[in-house]
Write a protein that holds these residues in place. Structure first.
Motif, PDB file in Angstrom:
ATOM      1  N   ARG A  30      44.555   6.324   3.535  1.00  0.00           N
ATOM      2  CA  ARG A  30      45.338   7.401   2.936  1.00  0.00           C
ATOM      3  C   ARG A  30      45.957   6.899   1.644  1.00  0.00           C
ATOM      4  N   ARG A  31      46.101   7.791   0.674  1.00  0.00           N
ATOM      5  CA  ARG A  31      46.698   7.415  -0.604  1.00  0.00           C
ATOM      6  C   ARG A  31      48.209   7.334  -0.440  1.00  0.00           C
ATOM      7  N   THR A  32      48.776   6.183  -0.708  1.00  0.00           N
ATOM      8  CA  THR A  32      50.207   5.970  -0.504  1.00  0.00           C
ATOM      9  C   THR A  32      51.044   6.740  -1.520  1.00  0.00           C
ATOM     10  N   LEU A  33      50.481   7.018  -2.686  1.00  0.00           N
ATOM     11  CA  LEU A  33      51.252   7.703  -3.726  1.00  0.00           C
ATOM     12  C   LEU A  33      51.116   9.222  -3.679  1.00  0.00           C
ATOM     13  N   ALA A  34      50.360   9.753  -2.731  1.00  0.00           N
ATOM     14  CA  ALA A  34      50.246  11.207  -2.612  1.00  0.00           C
ATOM     15  C   ALA A  34      51.594  11.782  -2.174  1.00  0.00           C
ATOM     16  N   ALA A  35      51.921  12.974  -2.645  1.00  0.00           N
ATOM     17  CA  ALA A  35      53.243  13.557  -2.391  1.00  0.00           C
ATOM     18  C   ALA A  35      53.530  13.704  -0.904  1.00  0.00           C
ATOM     19  N   GLN A  37      52.276  11.998   1.612  1.00  0.00           N
ATOM     20  CA  GLN A  37      52.437  10.684   2.232  1.00  0.00           C
ATOM     21  C   GLN A  37      53.794  10.083   1.885  1.00  0.00           C
ATOM     22  N   ARG A  38      54.247  10.256   0.642  1.00  0.00           N
ATOM     23  CA  ARG A  38      55.571   9.765   0.236  1.00  0.00           C
ATOM     24  C   ARG A  38      56.661  10.462   1.041  1.00  0.00           C
TER      25      ARG A  38
END
Length: 95
Positions: A30-35, A37-38
């Motif tokens: 998963r992309r850690t910087l995606a909204a 996920q943040r």
């Protein structure tokens, strides 16, 4: 399940049945910087309860296996779901 490393399959770009190289598909992280996920990680911090309930009582025995098919002529890649399998083994020739 034993599955061949090379099969003849339909290529939508070539619009013909061609040889395809087969490899096992593995989903990325998963992309850690995606909204979303943040937001999820921020909500998990602290002493509060978990954001989403973890109610899994058992693990599934099988996973839906996906293979990546790459056309040997044009290089077009597509995915194909094989369904629920315990284990996927790619072999030179299926006997």
């Amino acid at each position: 399940m034993r599955f061949p490393k090379e099969i003849r399959s339909y290529c939508p770009r070539c619009r013909a049945y061609t040889k395809h190289h087969v490899s096992a598909y593995k989903a990325g992280k998963r992309r850690t910087l995606a909204a979303g996920q943040r937001r999820y990680l921020r909500k998990q911090e602290g002493y509060g309860s978990k954001r989403k309930p973890e109610q899994k009582e058992f693990a599934k025995v099988t996973k839906k296996q996906v293979v990546r098919l790459k056309c040997s002529i044009c290089g077009y890649t597509r995915h194909k779901t094989l369904g629920r399998l315990r284990k996927l083994e790619l072999v030179e020739k299926v006997s």
